[in-house]
Design an enzyme around this catalytic site. Structure first.
Site, short mmCIF file in Angstrom:
data_model
loop_
_atom_site.label_atom_id
_atom_site.label_comp_id
_atom_site.label_asym_id
_atom_site.label_seq_id
_atom_site.Cartn_x
_atom_site.Cartn_y
_atom_site.Cartn_z
N SER A 186 0.80 -1.23 0.00
CA SER A 186 0.00 0.00 0.00
C SER A 186 0.83 1.27 0.00
O SER A 186 0.32 2.33 -0.34
CB SER A 186 -0.94 -0.01 1.20
OG SER A 186 -0.19 -0.11 2.39
N HIS A 214 -5.46 -4.38 -0.61
CA HIS A 214 -5.45 -3.32 -1.62
C HIS A 214 -5.62 -3.86 -3.04
O HIS A 214 -5.63 -3.08 -4.00
CB HIS A 214 -4.16 -2.50 -1.54
CG HIS A 214 -4.16 -1.54 -0.39
ND1 HIS A 214 -4.74 -0.29 -0.46
CD2 HIS A 214 -3.70 -1.66 0.87
CE1 HIS A 214 -4.61 0.32 0.71
NE2 HIS A 214 -3.97 -0.50 1.53
N LYS A 244 -12.01 -1.44 2.12
CA LYS A 244 -11.36 -0.59 1.11
C LYS A 244 -12.23 -0.51 -0.15
O LYS A 244 -13.23 0.17 -0.13
CB LYS A 244 -9.94 -1.08 0.88
CG LYS A 244 -9.10 -0.76 2.12
CD LYS A 244 -7.71 -1.29 2.12
CE LYS A 244 -7.01 -0.81 3.41
NZ LYS A 244 -6.02 -1.74 3.89
C1 LIG Z 1 -5.74 -2.00 5.28
C2 LIG Z 1 -5.11 -3.31 5.46
C3 LIG Z 1 -5.55 -4.18 6.45
C4 LIG Z 1 -6.59 -3.78 7.45
O1 LIG Z 1 -7.88 -3.87 6.92
P1 LIG Z 1 -9.09 -3.22 7.72
O2 LIG Z 1 -10.28 -3.89 7.16
O3 LIG Z 1 -9.03 -1.76 7.49
O4 LIG Z 1 -8.87 -3.58 9.16
C5 LIG Z 1 -4.98 -5.43 6.53
N1 LIG Z 1 -4.00 -5.81 5.67
C6 LIG Z 1 -3.54 -5.00 4.70
C7 LIG Z 1 -2.49 -5.47 3.78
C8 LIG Z 1 -4.09 -3.72 4.58
O5 LIG Z 1 -3.64 -2.90 3.62
#
Ligand SMILES: *Cc1c(COP(=O)(O)O)cnc(C)c1O
Length: 397
Positions: A186, A214, A244
């Site tokens: 990310s 992502h 996301k």
């Molecule tokens: C954003 C993210 C998470 C967390 O996800 P949420 O649903 O916001 O808790 C976990 N792993 C990765 C790789 C992320 O980018």
């Protein structure tokens, strides 16, 4: 006044962070987290959300959420294993499995929770985990929680992974060895080299774990990084988030049936934390339906991402090596990065500074997250502001 030791700890450490420009100030939104947001009464072009497809404010999701809340209430009332499993949760899990081309899936309250849950349900102190050095914080914490030996490999360095996999499997010290990677990283927007990782995994019988937070909704025509590489039957754990591109909140693991059966009896956030709300579940299901019925939002996201990248690059910014719509603008020094972000804000663009410890020291960046909901006019305006601020600060000549 409470503990003096705590007071001393807080004062010292907060002052230290502030003096180094590492103290993050949170700006509350007075609007939805769409392409234009309102902060302190000011309208800004929003380039900081993970709402890739604009689904967080989509009418169809809102209506599904309202309908589910009307029928099932606002809370699920219990953890999944007592009586907090609504028929909606099962429907969501079936939909997720179909979406990910796996036998089954299990939903959690967040992606973060998912990594807390899934890794430690399978790995323990007799095992080892090969973990990409740039993996997300929740993967790192999930690995620690499992008490397995954590062996970090250099970012996306397959030779390093192979050497460490060989050493770990041939040492005879471990019962199981897992390899864990983000699908899309990310902070830089680069994609994991999954075909090569799978090759190494097959050679050494590694358990494969891909956190595609992502990548889902973004790659593989929406189905994610694993599908993008055609590896749906080769990855043991496919982790996704509903927070996301899906636009709601929650997380899931997709995989073979007996893995999911095991997680339903052994993963602690599933057993000890109340399940997703009916509104979250219904909205997430609607989002997956939308993704499966059309690539329109996906296509617009890529079009906007490519447009912004091309524009920033033409202006002379260092946009790193992103392969996805995530567009970093690398400034370097932490204070300068914060200053750049602040000046963008004053001029009408909300693009958050990301600095150490989220990224390595000296690689501070302003990260841009274009979405399907942005218009060309918004992106042009953002580029115009980037140019103005870049010249003012001597970053562009
Ligand atoms: C954003 C993210 C998470 C967390 O996800 P949420 O649903 O916001 O808790 C976990 N792993 C990765 C790789 C992320 O980018």
């Amino acid at each position: 006044m409470g503990s003096k030791a705590l007071e001393h700890f807080l004062e010292e450490n907060l002052a230290d962070l502030k003096s180094k420009g590492l103290y993050n100030v949170i700006d509350p939104l007075q609007s939805a987290n769409g392409p234009i947001i309102t902060i302190s009464g000011k309208q800004l072009i929003n380039l900081s959300s993970n709402n890739y497809l604009g689904l967080a404010t989509d009418r169809r999701l809102i209506e599904a959420a309202v309908k589910a809340a009307e029928k099932y209430g606002v809370g699920a009332g219990a953890v999944r294993t007592i009586n907090g499993t609504l028929e909606l949760h099962i429907q969501l899990e079936e939909k997720l499995a179909a979406f990910k081309h796996t036998e089954a899936a299990i939903a959690y309250q967040s992606g973060f929770n998912c990594n807390m849950a899934a890794i430690s349900a399978v790995m323990d102190k007799d095992d080892a985990i090969l973990s990409d050095e740039l993996n997300h914080a929740s993967i790192i914490d999930g690995c620690r929680l499992s008490r397995a030996q954590i062996i970090r490999f250099n970012h996306s360095d397959i030779e390093d992974l192979r050497a460490k996999a060989k050493e770990a499997t041939q040492s005879g010290k471990y019962k199981k060895v897992m390899v864990i990677t983000d699908g899309v990283f990310s902070m830089d927007g680069d994609i994991a080299k999954l075909p090569e990782i799978v090759e190494v995994a097959e050679e050494f019988d590694l358990i494969t774990y891909v956190d595609d937070a992502h990548g889902s909704g973004v790659l593989g025509k929406g189905a994610g990084t694993v599908k993008h590489f055609g590896l749906s039957d080769k990855i043991d754990f496919q982790i996704g988030t509903l927070s996301k591109a899906i636009g709601v909140v929650g997380g899931y693991v997709a995989g073979r049936q007996n893995l999911i059966d095991w997680l339903k009896v052994r993963s602690r956030p599933f057993l000890f934390s109340t399940s997703l709300t009916p509104a979250d579940v219904a909205a997430s299901m609607t989002a997956i339906d939308i993704l499966q019925s059309s690539t329109e939002l996906h296509d617009r996201l890529w079009e906007n991402g490519n447009y912004l990248k091309k524009g920033l690059k033409a202006l002379g910014f260092d946009i790193g090596k992103s392969e996805t719509p995530i567009t970093p603008c690398v400034i370097g020094d932490e204070q300068k990065t914060q200053e750049f972000s602040k000046r963008l804000y004053d001029a009408g663009v909300y693009a958050k500074a990301i600095v150490f410890p989220t990224v390595p020291r000296g690689t501070g960046r302003v990260r841009n997250m274009p979405t399907a909901a942005h218009t060309k006019e918004m992106l042009d305006e953002a580029l115009h502001i980037y140019e103005k601020v870049g010249k003012e600060m001597g970053i562009l000549s």
